[in-house]
Design a protein around this motif. Structure first.
Motif, short mmCIF file in Angstrom:
data_model
loop_
_atom_site.label_atom_id
_atom_site.label_comp_id
_atom_site.label_asym_id
_atom_site.label_seq_id
_atom_site.Cartn_x
_atom_site.Cartn_y
_atom_site.Cartn_z
N GLY A 189 13.88 -37.89 7.30
CA GLY A 189 14.53 -36.70 7.85
C GLY A 189 16.01 -36.66 7.50
N PHE A 190 16.67 -37.81 7.65
CA PHE A 190 18.11 -37.87 7.34
C PHE A 190 18.36 -37.69 5.83
N VAL A 191 17.44 -38.22 5.02
CA VAL A 191 17.61 -38.08 3.56
C VAL A 191 17.53 -36.59 3.19
N ALA A 192 16.58 -35.88 3.81
CA ALA A 192 16.45 -34.44 3.54
C ALA A 192 17.71 -33.70 4.03
N MET A 193 18.23 -34.12 5.16
CA MET A 193 19.45 -33.48 5.69
C MET A 193 20.62 -33.69 4.74
N GLU A 194 20.71 -34.89 4.19
CA GLU A 194 21.80 -35.16 3.25
C GLU A 194 21.69 -34.24 2.04
N ARG A 195 20.46 -34.09 1.55
CA ARG A 195 20.26 -33.26 0.35
C ARG A 195 20.70 -31.82 0.62
N GLU A 196 20.41 -31.34 1.84
CA GLU A 196 20.71 -29.93 2.14
C GLU A 196 22.15 -29.70 2.59
N HIS A 197 22.65 -30.64 3.43
CA HIS A 197 23.96 -30.39 4.05
C HIS A 197 25.04 -31.39 3.66
N GLY A 198 24.67 -32.47 3.02
CA GLY A 198 25.67 -33.52 2.74
C GLY A 198 25.94 -34.32 3.99
N SER A 199 26.63 -33.74 4.94
CA SER A 199 26.95 -34.42 6.21
C SER A 199 25.75 -34.37 7.15
N LEU A 200 25.41 -35.53 7.74
CA LEU A 200 24.30 -35.56 8.70
C LEU A 200 24.72 -34.91 10.01
#
Ligand SMILES: Cc1cc2nc3c(=O)[nH]c(=O)nc-3n(C[C@H](O)[C@H](O)[C@H](O)COP(=O)(O)OP(=O)(O)OC[C@H]3O[C@@H](n4cnc5c(N)ncnc54)[C@H](O)[C@@H]3O)c2cc1C
Length: 457
Positions: A189-200
């Motif tokens: 989930g966090f990896v996907a968030m990084e891909r989309e937003h950079g910042s978690l």
């Protein structure tokens, strides 16, 4: 009629057997080396206490355990964790310090919640602020390959956050070392968030902003009033006794004339389908003669756990919340402690208390050979050094879970993709259990039911 062998009677194997039994029209045998079913899932009821020896519930977000509980007639038994007092503490040299409110693992939902926190130094707070301000840089630099959890957390929040909460949070769930654990396998989930937003932090804030307003979030954990063991008991009640072989260790498997041969001390039997729901290290050894490559891909480190539940006849004050994490280097042998009756309702009779000490990895290996009483005494002493003087427990329950938490090392997803394709090429073979696609009860239940359905199809 098609004959199916299920090897290993933990939650994965029992769920597969139950699913086959309820679908009917199939002949199956569940082989379990011990004298009881459930594997790591075990609940002890004693003197009004409900003691979870292994899992004490599941993550509410994943629907598959709840759905099965409902199908088993346990809807009225479902209980929510007491989130109104949800707090997790971290052991520090100055005593227990609460994690700031609104954290999702090591990620805060707002920087404001960190300001008054005594858990983090100014350096760590500055690292959090930097993460939010560096969204574009982090997004542009998101790695295209898997990396360790440590490397991922370090890139976002720095060493203090990793040591204080990142490492102990993951050690208790996935066993092992954050330097080795695959971020893609255990924090997808966090990896996907990084891909989309950079910042978690920015990603969590964006998620909260679109969440329906005014709806009270469901509790983070769900359990059963009678304990998770009730899932196993209910399923076992619906599996015909003649389909279950307890105290029967499978010593070898092989493929002969299109059939799967299962060997035990009693001899060999042929099956059309084989569901391997044994722990990954056992599965790996069984697979070696069939496919050295499959054996290699199922070879993984697994860490051990020892839990000691301490039941008290009297009430005493504890910090409000679910319990604490004890990061390495803080001088405790514990990995974590749970204030059980503050986490879930009805775990202890009114006016009484239940604590659970969790020893992981090296401490668990070291303690496992000791007698129960010594482990319980040590658990009490370790708890006292953290929460202060405690009364003498009226009883304790100790369980050892050797090599029970497999470690999903960097590259795990790629290895599992290769394993899946090799398994798919072997007619009638399925691999179940916590070594492959998740360690939590909901994941194991989902996969086991799907495999049983596929066997029938
Ligand atoms: C202390 C602890 C706390 C946990 N807490 C939670 C939690 O709160 N929530 C959550 O979702 N998950 C939790 N987990 C994880 C979860 O409990 C496990 O991942 C899950 O129960 C594993 O189920 P399994 O069926 O894959 O394996 P197991 O439970 O290990 O079952 C495998 C079975 O195979 C049998 N076996 C082994 N070798 C053979 C052989 N040769 N022949 C026949 N049988 C054999 C074993 O005896 C065993 O019964 C926790 C784990 C631990 C250790």
């Amino acid at each position: 009629m098609k004959r199916t062998a299920i090897l290993g009677g933990g939650i994965a194997g029992v769920t597969a057997a139950w699913q086959l039994a309820r679908r009917g029209n199939t002949d199956f045998t569940l082989f379990e080396s011990r004298g009881r079913l459930g594997g790591t899932v075990e609940t002890v009821q004693r003197d009004g206490f409900t003691i979870e020896c292994g899992p004490d519930g599941w993550v509410t977000e994943k629907p598959w355990a709840r759905a099965m509980a409902e199908e088993l007639g346990l809807a009225d038994e479902l209980i929510a964790s007491k989130d109104e007092t949800r707090k997790t503490y971290v052991m520090t040299p100055g005593g227990l310090v609460a994690m700031p409110d609104g954290m999702r693992m090591m990620v805060p939902t707002s920087l404001a919640s960190l300001e008054s926190s005594e858990l983090f130094t100014a350096d760590a707070k500055a690292a959090y602020a930097r993460e939010l301000a560096s969204a574009e840089v982090l997004k542009a630099a998101a790695p295209s390959e898997d990396e360790s959890v440590a490397s991922f957390v370090l890139r976002h929040f720095g060493p203090e956050v990793l040591a204080k909460i990142g490492a102990p949070l993951l050690n208790g769930v996935f066993g092992g070392d954050v330097e080795t654990l695959s971020v893609r396998a255990v924090m997808a989930g966090f990896v996907a968030m990084e891909r989309e937003h950079g910042s978690l932090i920015a990603a969590l804030q964006a998620k909260l902003a679109v969440a329906p307003a005014g709806r009270r979030p469901a509790s983070i954990f769900t359990g059963l009033r009678g304990g998770t063991g009730a899932l196993v008991d209910r399923m076992v009640a619906e599996i015909p006794g003649e389909n279950v072989r307890l105290n029967t260790q499978v010593t070898a498997i092989s493929r002969r004339d299109g059939a799967w041969i299962v060997a035990t001390a009693a001899g060999e039997e042929a099956f059309d389908a084989l569901l391997l729901a044994t722990p990954a290290h056992v599965t790996s050894a069984l697979l070696r003669p069939v496919s050295p490559r499959m054996a290699e891909l199922t070879t993984m480190e697994a860490s051990s756990a020892v839990v000691a539940a301490l039941a008290f006849d009297e009430h005493f004050e504890l910090p409000p919340g679910f319990g604490f994490l004890a990061p390495a280097g803080q001088g405790s042998q514990l990995l974590a402690g749970t204030f059980v009756d503050q986490k879930f309702p009805d775990r202890a009779p009114e006016g009484k208390r239940l604590l659970r000490a969790f020893f992981g990895s090296a401490a668990a290996e070291r303690l496992a050979p000791l007698p129960d009483e010594e482990i319980a005494e040590l658990a009490l002493a370790e708890m006292e050094s953290i929460v202060g003087k405690l009364p003498v427990p009226v009883f304790s329950v100790v369980r050892r879970w050797p090599k029970s938490l497999p470690q999903y090392a960097v590259g795990h997803l790629e290895r599992m993709a290769e394993l899946d394709s090799l398994v798919a090429a072997e007619p009638g073979l399925w691999l179940l259990g916590n070594g492959y696609r998740g360690v939590g009860l909901p994941d194991l239940i989902r996969d086991a039911r799907a495999a049983a359905d596929a066997v029938i199809a």
